[in-house]
Design a protein around this motif. Structure first.
Motif, PDB file in Angstrom:
ATOM      1  N   GLY A 115      34.449  -7.132  55.493  1.00  0.00           N
ATOM      2  CA  GLY A 115      34.168  -6.161  56.558  1.00  0.00           C
ATOM      3  C   GLY A 115      33.624  -6.872  57.784  1.00  0.00           C
ATOM      4  O   GLY A 115      33.784  -8.097  57.920  1.00  0.00           O
ATOM      5  N   ASP A 116      32.964  -6.114  58.641  1.00  0.00           N
ATOM      6  CA  ASP A 116      32.521  -6.642  59.938  1.00  0.00           C
ATOM      7  C   ASP A 116      31.716  -7.926  59.813  1.00  0.00           C
ATOM      8  O   ASP A 116      30.586  -7.915  59.326  1.00  0.00           O
ATOM      9  N   ASN A 134      38.928  -8.931  55.242  1.00  0.00           N
ATOM     10  CA  ASN A 134      39.017  -7.489  54.992  1.00  0.00           C
ATOM     11  C   ASN A 134      38.022  -7.055  53.914  1.00  0.00           C
ATOM     12  O   ASN A 134      37.414  -5.997  54.014  1.00  0.00           O
ATOM     13  N   SER A 135      37.852  -7.900  52.898  1.00  0.00           N
ATOM     14  CA  SER A 135      36.884  -7.570  51.846  1.00  0.00           C
ATOM     15  C   SER A 135      35.457  -7.597  52.379  1.00  0.00           C
ATOM     16  O   SER A 135      34.636  -6.766  51.999  1.00  0.00           O
TER      17      SER A 135
END
Lengths: 367, 127
Positions: free
Chosen positions: B37-38, B34-35
Protein backbone atom coordinates in the motif's frame (compact mmCIF):
# COMPACT_ATOMS: atom_id res chain seq x y z
CA UNK A 1 -10.93 -15.25 7.65
CA UNK A 2 -13.62 -17.88 7.10
CA UNK A 3 -15.04 -17.40 10.61
CA UNK A 4 -15.00 -13.63 10.34
CA UNK A 5 -18.32 -11.83 10.34
CA UNK A 6 -19.47 -9.74 7.43
CA UNK A 7 -21.22 -6.38 7.58
CA UNK A 8 -24.27 -5.64 5.43
CA UNK A 9 -21.85 -3.76 3.15
CA UNK A 10 -19.56 -6.72 2.49
CA UNK A 11 -20.65 -7.14 -1.15
CA UNK A 12 -20.63 -3.38 -1.68
CA UNK A 13 -17.10 -3.16 -0.27
CA UNK A 14 -15.76 -6.02 -2.39
CA UNK A 15 -17.48 -4.74 -5.54
CA UNK A 16 -15.82 -1.36 -5.00
CA UNK A 17 -12.33 -2.76 -4.62
CA UNK A 18 -12.19 -2.92 -0.83
CA UNK A 19 -9.14 -4.78 0.41
CA UNK A 20 -10.68 -6.95 3.09
CA UNK A 21 -8.83 -7.78 6.29
CA UNK A 22 -9.80 -9.35 9.58
CA UNK A 23 -10.50 -6.64 12.15
CA UNK A 24 -11.87 -7.64 15.55
CA UNK A 25 -13.43 -10.72 13.99
CA UNK A 26 -14.96 -8.82 11.08
CA UNK A 27 -14.04 -8.79 7.42
CA UNK A 28 -13.50 -5.08 6.90
CA UNK A 29 -11.99 -2.94 4.13
CA UNK A 30 -8.62 -1.57 5.27
CA UNK A 31 -8.55 0.49 2.08
CA UNK A 32 -10.17 0.74 -1.35
CA UNK A 33 -7.57 2.53 -3.49
CA UNK A 34 -5.09 4.17 -1.15
CA UNK A 35 -5.12 5.02 2.55
CA UNK A 36 -3.34 8.30 1.87
CA UNK A 37 -5.76 9.36 -0.88
CA UNK A 38 -8.81 8.33 1.18
CA UNK A 39 -7.44 10.34 4.08
CA UNK A 40 -6.84 13.43 1.96
CA UNK A 41 -10.23 13.18 0.27
CA UNK A 42 -11.95 13.06 3.68
CA UNK A 43 -10.11 16.24 4.73
CA UNK A 44 -10.82 18.09 1.48
CA UNK A 45 -14.14 16.65 0.22
CA UNK A 46 -15.77 13.65 1.92
CA UNK A 47 -15.21 10.03 2.86
CA UNK A 48 -17.80 7.29 3.27
CA UNK A 49 -16.91 4.65 5.87
CA UNK A 50 -18.50 1.31 6.63
CA UNK A 51 -18.54 1.10 10.42
CA UNK A 52 -21.32 -1.46 10.65
CA UNK A 53 -19.06 -3.68 12.75
CA UNK A 54 -19.68 -1.40 15.74
CA UNK A 55 -21.98 -2.90 18.37
CA UNK A 56 -25.35 -1.43 19.38
CA UNK A 57 -27.31 -2.06 22.55
CA UNK A 58 -30.63 -0.56 23.59
CA UNK A 59 -31.23 0.27 27.25
CA UNK A 60 -34.87 0.75 28.24
CA UNK A 61 -36.86 0.98 31.41
CA UNK A 62 -37.61 3.37 34.26
CA UNK A 63 -34.14 3.10 35.75
CA UNK A 64 -32.20 3.45 32.50
CA UNK A 65 -30.74 6.82 33.40
CA UNK A 66 -29.72 5.71 36.89
CA UNK A 67 -28.22 2.52 35.49
CA UNK A 68 -26.20 4.29 32.81
CA UNK A 69 -25.02 6.90 35.28
CA UNK A 70 -23.75 4.05 37.45
CA UNK A 71 -21.90 2.12 34.73
CA UNK A 72 -20.62 5.13 32.75
CA UNK A 73 -18.23 7.88 33.80
CA UNK A 74 -19.95 10.79 32.06
CA UNK A 75 -23.18 12.34 33.30
CA UNK A 76 -26.13 10.89 31.40
CA UNK A 77 -28.61 12.98 33.43
CA UNK A 78 -27.51 16.09 31.49
CA UNK A 79 -28.87 14.61 28.25
CA UNK A 80 -32.14 15.54 26.61
CA UNK A 81 -33.85 13.64 23.77
CA UNK A 82 -31.78 13.83 20.60
CA UNK A 83 -28.48 14.23 22.46
CA UNK A 84 -25.41 12.03 21.96
CA UNK A 85 -22.73 11.76 24.65
CA UNK A 86 -19.23 10.29 24.60
CA UNK A 87 -18.35 8.34 27.73
CA UNK A 88 -16.07 5.73 29.16
CA UNK A 89 -17.26 2.59 30.90
CA UNK A 90 -14.75 1.80 33.63
CA UNK A 91 -13.76 -1.06 35.89
CA UNK A 92 -13.72 -0.58 39.67
CA UNK A 93 -9.93 -0.02 39.42
CA UNK A 94 -10.41 2.81 36.91
CA UNK A 95 -9.26 0.83 33.87
CA UNK A 96 -11.47 1.15 30.82
CA UNK A 97 -13.95 -1.53 29.73
CA UNK A 98 -14.81 0.45 26.60
CA UNK A 99 -15.41 3.93 25.26
CA UNK A 100 -18.79 4.45 23.69
CA UNK A 101 -21.50 6.82 22.55
CA UNK A 102 -24.82 7.09 24.36
CA UNK A 103 -27.87 8.31 22.45
CA UNK A 104 -30.95 9.43 24.35
CA UNK A 105 -33.89 8.35 22.17
CA UNK A 106 -36.56 9.27 24.72
CA UNK A 107 -36.97 9.37 28.46
CA UNK A 108 -35.97 5.92 29.72
CA UNK A 109 -34.75 4.83 26.30
CA UNK A 110 -31.12 4.89 25.15
CA UNK A 111 -28.97 3.44 22.41
CA UNK A 112 -25.30 2.63 23.05
CA UNK A 113 -22.73 2.36 20.27
CA UNK A 114 -19.79 0.14 21.21
CA UNK A 115 -16.41 -0.81 19.79
CA UNK A 116 -16.68 -3.98 17.70
CA UNK A 117 -13.75 -5.59 19.47
CA UNK A 118 -15.43 -5.06 22.85
CA UNK A 119 -19.09 -5.60 22.04
CA UNK A 120 -19.39 -9.12 23.49
CA UNK A 121 -17.45 -8.19 26.61
CA UNK A 122 -19.49 -4.99 27.01
CA UNK A 123 -22.85 -6.75 26.77
CA UNK A 124 -21.79 -9.26 29.43
CA UNK A 125 -20.53 -6.42 31.62
CA UNK A 126 -23.73 -4.40 31.19
CA UNK A 127 -25.96 -7.41 31.86
CA UNK A 128 -24.12 -8.24 35.05
CA UNK A 129 -24.33 -4.67 36.34
CA UNK A 130 -27.97 -4.35 35.28
CA UNK A 131 -29.09 -7.00 37.76
CA UNK A 132 -29.89 -4.40 40.42
CA UNK A 133 -31.71 -2.01 38.10
CA UNK A 134 -35.09 -2.02 36.43
CA UNK A 135 -33.78 -1.97 32.88
CA UNK A 136 -33.99 -4.10 29.79
CA UNK A 137 -30.90 -4.52 27.63
CA UNK A 138 -31.10 -5.78 24.06
CA UNK A 139 -28.10 -6.38 21.81
CA UNK A 140 -29.32 -4.99 18.49
CA UNK A 141 -25.93 -5.07 16.73
CA UNK A 142 -27.23 -7.40 14.02
CA UNK A 143 -30.17 -5.16 13.25
CA UNK A 144 -28.16 -2.05 12.46
CA UNK A 145 -25.77 -1.06 9.75
CA UNK A 146 -23.72 2.06 10.39
CA UNK A 147 -22.08 4.32 7.82
CA UNK A 148 -20.11 7.47 8.49
CA UNK A 149 -20.11 10.33 6.01
CA UNK A 150 -17.33 12.72 6.99
CA UNK A 151 -15.71 15.77 5.48
CA UNK A 152 -16.43 19.34 4.41
CA UNK A 153 -18.76 18.12 1.64
CA UNK A 154 -20.78 15.83 3.92
CA UNK A 155 -23.67 18.24 4.47
CA UNK A 156 -23.77 19.55 0.88
CA UNK A 157 -24.07 15.89 -0.23
CA UNK A 158 -26.80 15.15 2.32
CA UNK A 159 -28.78 18.26 1.45
CA UNK A 160 -30.33 16.80 -1.68
CA UNK A 161 -31.03 13.45 -0.04
CA UNK A 162 -32.36 14.24 3.41
CA UNK A 163 -36.05 14.41 4.31
CA UNK A 164 -35.24 16.69 7.23
CA UNK A 165 -33.45 20.02 7.35
CA UNK A 166 -30.05 19.26 8.85
CA UNK A 167 -28.76 22.84 8.84
CA UNK A 168 -29.70 23.32 12.48
CA UNK A 169 -28.43 19.96 13.70
CA UNK A 170 -25.87 20.66 16.41
CA UNK A 171 -22.68 18.76 17.12
CA UNK A 172 -23.43 15.62 19.14
CA UNK A 173 -27.15 15.88 18.33
CA UNK A 174 -29.17 13.45 16.25
CA UNK A 175 -32.52 13.27 14.48
CA UNK A 176 -34.62 10.53 12.94
CA UNK A 177 -35.09 11.11 9.23
CA UNK A 178 -34.87 9.68 5.76
CA UNK A 179 -31.78 9.77 3.57
CA UNK A 180 -32.60 8.85 -0.03
CA UNK A 181 -35.94 7.58 1.26
CA UNK A 182 -34.30 5.27 3.78
CA UNK A 183 -35.10 5.69 7.45
CA UNK A 184 -31.99 6.51 9.51
CA UNK A 185 -30.81 7.90 12.79
CA UNK A 186 -28.78 10.88 11.58
CA UNK A 187 -26.14 11.66 14.16
CA UNK A 188 -23.77 14.64 13.97
CA UNK A 189 -20.84 12.70 15.31
CA UNK A 190 -17.71 11.16 13.87
CA UNK A 191 -14.19 9.95 14.37
CA UNK A 192 -12.24 11.97 11.82
CA UNK A 193 -12.15 15.51 13.19
CA UNK A 194 -14.22 16.63 10.22
CA UNK A 195 -17.78 17.84 10.00
CA UNK A 196 -20.03 14.91 9.26
CA UNK A 197 -22.63 12.40 10.29
CA UNK A 198 -22.95 8.81 11.31
CA UNK A 199 -26.06 7.08 9.99
CA UNK A 200 -27.66 4.17 11.81
CA UNK A 201 -29.79 2.24 9.37
CA UNK A 202 -31.61 -1.09 9.22
CA UNK A 203 -29.10 -3.78 8.27
CA UNK A 204 -31.03 -4.76 5.14
CA UNK A 205 -31.15 -1.16 3.92
CA UNK A 206 -27.48 -0.34 4.52
CA UNK A 207 -26.23 -1.23 1.05
CA UNK A 208 -29.00 0.79 -0.60
CA UNK A 209 -28.07 3.78 1.58
CA UNK A 210 -24.36 3.45 0.82
CA UNK A 211 -25.05 3.23 -2.93
CA UNK A 212 -27.26 6.31 -2.81
CA UNK A 213 -24.70 8.34 -0.87
CA UNK A 214 -21.82 7.20 -3.08
CA UNK A 215 -23.73 8.01 -6.27
CA UNK A 216 -24.83 11.39 -4.99
CA UNK A 217 -21.44 12.33 -3.57
CA UNK A 218 -19.08 11.33 -6.38
CA UNK A 219 -19.50 14.69 -8.12
CA UNK A 220 -18.38 16.41 -4.91
CA UNK A 221 -15.29 14.22 -4.59
CA UNK A 222 -16.70 11.66 -2.13
CA UNK A 223 -14.56 8.53 -1.88
CA UNK A 224 -15.02 5.27 -0.05
CA UNK A 225 -12.61 5.19 2.87
CA UNK A 226 -11.40 2.16 4.81
CA UNK A 227 -10.17 1.43 8.30
CA UNK A 228 -6.65 2.56 7.40
CA UNK A 229 -7.79 6.12 6.72
CA UNK A 230 -10.16 5.97 9.68
CA UNK A 231 -7.15 5.30 11.91
CA UNK A 232 -4.87 7.96 10.43
CA UNK A 233 -7.71 10.53 10.52
CA UNK A 234 -8.55 9.83 14.15
CA UNK A 235 -4.91 9.99 15.18
CA UNK A 236 -4.43 13.34 13.43
CA UNK A 237 -7.48 14.54 15.34
CA UNK A 238 -6.05 13.16 18.59
CA UNK A 239 -8.95 10.84 19.34
CA UNK A 240 -8.29 7.84 21.57
CA UNK A 241 -8.69 4.32 20.22
CA UNK A 242 -9.47 1.46 22.57
CA UNK A 243 -6.55 -0.95 22.78
CA UNK A 244 -4.14 1.92 22.13
CA UNK A 245 -4.59 5.14 24.16
CA UNK A 246 -7.07 3.48 26.53
CA UNK A 247 -7.53 -0.08 27.70
CA UNK A 248 -8.09 -2.09 30.85
CA UNK A 249 -4.80 -0.72 32.24
CA UNK A 250 -4.81 2.80 30.79
CA UNK A 251 -7.62 4.82 32.34
CA UNK A 252 -8.95 8.36 31.93
CA UNK A 253 -6.32 9.94 34.20
CA UNK A 254 -3.45 8.49 32.18
CA UNK A 255 -5.18 9.12 28.85
CA UNK A 256 -6.12 12.75 29.48
CA UNK A 257 -9.81 11.90 29.23
CA UNK A 258 -11.00 13.40 32.51
CA UNK A 259 -13.41 15.57 30.49
CA UNK A 260 -15.42 12.37 29.99
CA UNK A 261 -15.57 11.69 33.73
CA UNK A 262 -18.14 13.57 35.77
CA UNK A 263 -16.82 13.54 39.32
CA UNK A 264 -19.58 16.00 40.20
CA UNK A 265 -22.58 13.90 39.24
CA UNK A 266 -24.68 13.20 42.32
CA UNK A 267 -24.32 9.43 42.29
CA UNK A 268 -21.70 6.78 42.64
CA UNK A 269 -20.35 5.19 39.48
CA UNK A 270 -18.05 2.27 38.80
CA UNK A 271 -14.43 3.34 39.02
CA UNK A 272 -15.10 6.68 40.70
CA UNK A 273 -13.07 6.05 43.82
CA UNK A 274 -10.05 4.71 41.93
CA UNK A 275 -10.14 7.50 39.36
CA UNK A 276 -10.44 10.18 42.04
CA UNK A 277 -7.58 8.70 44.03
CA UNK A 278 -5.34 8.48 40.96
CA UNK A 279 -6.22 12.03 39.97
CA UNK A 280 -5.15 13.24 43.41
CA UNK A 281 -1.96 11.21 43.69
CA UNK A 282 -1.03 11.64 40.03
CA UNK A 283 -0.72 8.78 37.55
CA UNK A 284 2.51 6.84 37.10
CA UNK A 285 2.22 7.09 33.34
CA UNK A 286 0.62 9.44 30.83
CA UNK A 287 -0.36 9.38 27.19
CA UNK A 288 1.51 11.92 25.07
CA UNK A 289 1.13 12.68 21.37
CA UNK A 290 4.14 13.37 19.20
CA UNK A 291 5.46 14.32 15.81
CA UNK A 292 8.60 12.73 14.43
CA UNK A 293 9.71 15.32 11.89
CA UNK A 294 10.44 12.41 9.58
CA UNK A 295 8.70 9.85 7.43
CA UNK A 296 9.50 6.76 9.50
CA UNK A 297 6.53 5.51 11.46
CA UNK A 298 7.13 4.61 15.11
CA UNK A 299 4.70 1.72 15.33
CA UNK A 300 2.90 0.45 18.44
CA UNK A 301 5.38 -1.33 20.71
CA UNK A 302 8.29 0.94 19.76
CA UNK A 303 10.31 1.94 22.80
CA UNK A 304 10.40 5.58 23.91
CA UNK A 305 13.74 6.63 25.39
CA UNK A 306 15.05 9.64 27.27
CA UNK A 307 18.74 10.09 27.96
CA UNK A 308 19.38 6.48 27.02
CA UNK A 309 16.79 5.06 29.43
CA UNK A 310 13.52 3.40 28.41
CA UNK A 311 10.65 5.63 29.57
CA UNK A 312 7.65 4.33 27.65
CA UNK A 313 6.09 2.65 24.66
CA UNK A 314 4.45 3.90 21.49
CA UNK A 315 0.74 2.96 21.44
CA UNK A 316 -0.29 4.46 18.07
CA UNK A 317 1.72 5.44 15.05
CA UNK A 318 0.88 6.42 11.53
CA UNK A 319 1.85 8.68 8.67
CA UNK A 320 0.03 12.00 8.50
CA UNK A 321 -0.61 12.69 4.82
CA UNK A 322 -1.50 16.27 5.68
CA UNK A 323 1.63 17.09 7.70
CA UNK A 324 3.72 14.77 5.55
CA UNK A 325 5.41 13.26 8.57
CA UNK A 326 4.94 10.36 10.94
CA UNK A 327 2.89 11.07 14.08
CA UNK A 328 1.94 8.99 17.07
CA UNK A 329 1.09 8.62 20.71
CA UNK A 330 2.91 6.90 23.53
CA UNK A 331 2.42 5.86 27.13
CA UNK A 332 5.36 7.33 29.04
CA UNK A 333 6.46 7.74 32.65
CA UNK A 334 4.64 10.75 34.08
CA UNK A 335 7.99 12.29 35.10
CA UNK A 336 8.98 12.72 31.44
CA UNK A 337 5.55 13.52 30.02
CA UNK A 338 6.56 17.15 29.57
CA UNK A 339 10.13 16.43 28.54
CA UNK A 340 11.50 17.85 25.30
CA UNK A 341 14.21 15.20 25.22
CA UNK A 342 12.15 12.18 24.16
CA UNK A 343 13.13 9.89 21.33
CA UNK A 344 11.87 6.68 19.77
CA UNK A 345 14.09 3.70 19.17
CA UNK A 346 13.75 2.59 15.56
CA UNK A 347 15.88 -0.43 14.78
CA UNK A 348 18.42 0.42 17.45
CA UNK A 349 18.72 4.10 16.54
CA UNK A 350 17.20 6.92 18.59
CA UNK A 351 15.09 9.41 16.62
CA UNK A 352 14.02 12.53 18.55
CA UNK A 353 10.29 13.19 18.75
CA UNK A 354 8.47 16.44 19.41
CA UNK A 355 5.53 16.47 21.77
CA UNK A 356 2.35 17.78 20.18
CA UNK A 357 -1.02 18.84 21.48
CA UNK A 358 -3.67 17.26 19.32
CA UNK A 359 -5.32 17.91 17.00
CA UNK A 360 -2.18 17.86 14.89
CA UNK A 361 -3.77 20.34 12.50
CA UNK A 362 -6.58 22.88 12.88
CA UNK A 363 -9.83 20.92 12.81
CA UNK A 364 -13.32 22.03 13.65
CA UNK A 365 -15.88 19.23 13.49
CA UNK A 366 -18.42 21.54 15.16
CA UNK A 367 -18.26 24.16 12.38
CA UNK B 1 -0.21 -7.08 -12.00
CA UNK B 2 2.76 -6.04 -14.08
CA UNK B 3 5.74 -8.45 -14.34
CA UNK B 4 8.01 -7.26 -17.16
CA UNK B 5 9.54 -10.15 -19.10
CA UNK B 6 13.00 -8.58 -19.38
CA UNK B 7 13.68 -8.43 -15.61
CA UNK B 8 14.93 -10.96 -13.06
CA UNK B 9 13.11 -11.51 -9.77
CA UNK B 10 13.58 -12.80 -6.25
CA UNK B 11 11.14 -14.67 -4.04
CA UNK B 12 11.27 -11.59 -1.76
CA UNK B 13 9.48 -9.62 -4.49
CA UNK B 14 12.43 -7.61 -5.72
CA UNK B 15 13.40 -7.11 -9.35
CA UNK B 16 16.79 -6.73 -11.01
CA UNK B 17 17.46 -5.23 -14.39
CA UNK B 18 20.81 -6.58 -15.55
CA UNK B 19 22.97 -3.95 -17.22
CA UNK B 20 26.39 -4.08 -18.84
CA UNK B 21 29.50 -4.68 -16.76
CA UNK B 22 27.93 -6.74 -13.95
CA UNK B 23 25.76 -3.82 -12.95
CA UNK B 24 22.06 -4.01 -12.18
CA UNK B 25 19.18 -1.76 -11.19
CA UNK B 26 17.03 -2.99 -8.32
CA UNK B 27 13.59 -2.26 -6.96
CA UNK B 28 10.50 -3.94 -5.60
CA UNK B 29 7.84 -5.48 -7.78
CA UNK B 30 4.38 -4.24 -8.62
CA UNK B 31 3.03 -7.08 -6.46
CA UNK B 32 5.16 -5.91 -3.52
CA UNK B 33 4.13 -2.25 -3.76
CA UNK B 34 0.49 -3.24 -4.12
CA UNK B 35 0.65 -5.48 -1.05
CA UNK B 36 2.35 -2.80 1.03
CA UNK B 37 0.00 0.00 0.00
CA UNK B 38 0.96 3.66 0.30
CA UNK B 39 4.74 3.77 0.65
CA UNK B 40 5.89 6.55 2.95
CA UNK B 41 9.59 5.85 3.38
CA UNK B 42 12.40 3.93 1.72
CA UNK B 43 15.63 3.43 3.62
CA UNK B 44 18.47 2.94 1.17
CA UNK B 45 22.09 2.08 1.96
CA UNK B 46 25.08 4.35 1.34
CA UNK B 47 26.86 4.30 -1.98
CA UNK B 48 29.94 2.12 -1.49
CA UNK B 49 28.32 -0.25 1.00
CA UNK B 50 28.78 -3.95 0.21
CA UNK B 51 26.33 -6.70 1.08
CA UNK B 52 26.32 -10.48 0.93
CA UNK B 53 23.47 -12.39 -0.65
CA UNK B 54 20.62 -12.72 1.87
CA UNK B 55 21.65 -9.67 3.90
CA UNK B 56 19.11 -6.97 4.69
CA UNK B 57 20.14 -3.70 3.06
CA UNK B 58 17.17 -1.43 3.69
CA UNK B 59 13.51 -1.03 4.53
CA UNK B 60 10.38 -0.08 2.66
CA UNK B 61 7.71 1.38 4.91
CA UNK B 62 4.07 1.89 4.09
CA UNK B 63 1.26 3.28 6.20
CA UNK B 64 0.39 -0.32 7.03
CA UNK B 65 3.73 -2.07 7.50
CA UNK B 66 7.50 -2.02 7.33
CA UNK B 67 9.21 -4.57 5.13
CA UNK B 68 12.93 -5.44 4.96
CA UNK B 69 14.77 -5.45 1.68
CA UNK B 70 17.20 -8.31 1.05
CA UNK B 71 20.20 -8.40 -1.24
CA UNK B 72 19.77 -11.31 -3.65
CA UNK B 73 23.44 -11.45 -4.69
CA UNK B 74 26.84 -10.41 -3.33
CA UNK B 75 27.09 -6.82 -4.48
CA UNK B 76 28.26 -3.27 -3.90
CA UNK B 77 25.93 -0.29 -3.99
CA UNK B 78 27.06 2.14 -6.68
CA UNK B 79 24.08 4.50 -6.87
CA UNK B 80 20.86 5.10 -4.93
CA UNK B 81 17.64 6.73 -6.10
CA UNK B 82 17.77 9.94 -4.10
CA UNK B 83 14.39 11.13 -5.35
CA UNK B 84 12.77 8.51 -3.10
CA UNK B 85 13.66 10.61 -0.07
CA UNK B 86 11.02 13.18 -1.02
CA UNK B 87 8.81 11.04 -3.26
CA UNK B 88 8.72 7.48 -1.94
CA UNK B 89 5.25 7.18 -3.49
CA UNK B 90 6.91 6.77 -6.89
CA UNK B 91 7.58 3.17 -5.80
CA UNK B 92 3.78 2.77 -5.84
CA UNK B 93 3.12 4.61 -9.06
CA UNK B 94 6.14 3.36 -11.02
CA UNK B 95 7.80 0.38 -9.33
CA UNK B 96 9.95 -0.56 -12.36
CA UNK B 97 10.90 2.90 -13.61
CA UNK B 98 10.85 6.05 -11.45
CA UNK B 99 10.61 3.94 -8.30
CA UNK B 100 13.91 2.05 -8.78
CA UNK B 101 15.77 1.84 -5.47
CA UNK B 102 19.46 1.42 -6.25
CA UNK B 103 22.11 0.39 -8.73
CA UNK B 104 24.53 -2.35 -7.72
CA UNK B 105 27.73 -3.90 -8.97
CA UNK B 106 27.45 -7.66 -8.74
CA UNK B 107 30.50 -9.31 -7.16
CA UNK B 108 29.68 -12.89 -8.01
CA UNK B 109 27.76 -13.35 -11.22
CA UNK B 110 27.35 -17.09 -10.59
CA UNK B 111 24.68 -16.27 -7.97
CA UNK B 112 22.53 -14.72 -10.70
CA UNK B 113 21.42 -18.21 -11.60
CA UNK B 114 19.39 -18.26 -8.38
CA UNK B 115 17.17 -15.45 -9.67
CA UNK B 116 13.75 -16.12 -11.15
CA UNK B 117 12.55 -15.23 -14.59
CA UNK B 118 9.21 -13.49 -15.09
CA UNK B 119 7.34 -16.74 -15.58
CA UNK B 120 8.68 -18.34 -12.41
CA UNK B 121 8.04 -15.17 -10.44
CA UNK B 122 4.46 -15.00 -11.66
CA UNK B 123 3.82 -18.28 -9.85
CA UNK B 124 5.02 -16.74 -6.58
CA UNK B 125 3.17 -13.49 -7.02
CA UNK B 126 -0.21 -15.15 -7.36
CA UNK B 127 -2.59 -14.05 -4.65
Amino acid sequence: MSDAKRTPLYDFNVANGGRMVDFAGWEMPVQYESIVEEHKATRTAAGLFDVSHMGEVTVKGPQSEAFLNYVLTNDVSTMDDGKALYSLMCQPDGGVVDDLLVYRMAEGSYLLCLNAANAVKDVAWLEKEAANFEVELVDVSEKYGLVALQGPKAFPILKGLSSVDLSGLGYYRFVQGEIAGISCIISRTGYTGEVGVELFVAAEKTAELAEALFDAGKADGLVLAGLGARDSLRLEAGYSLYGHEIDEKIGPVEAGLMWTVSLKKPCDFIGKEAILSKKQSGPAQKIVFFKTGGRRIARPGTEVVSGGAAVGTVVSGTFSPILNEAIGSALVDAAVAKSDELAVDLRGKAFPIERARPPFLPLNPQA
Amino acid sequence: MSIPADLKYTKDHEWLKLLDGDEALMGITDFAQNSLGDITFVEVPEVGDSFSAGESFGVVESVKAASDLYMPVDAEVIEVNESLEDSPESVNSSPYEAGWIMKIKIADSASLEELLDAKAYEEIAKD
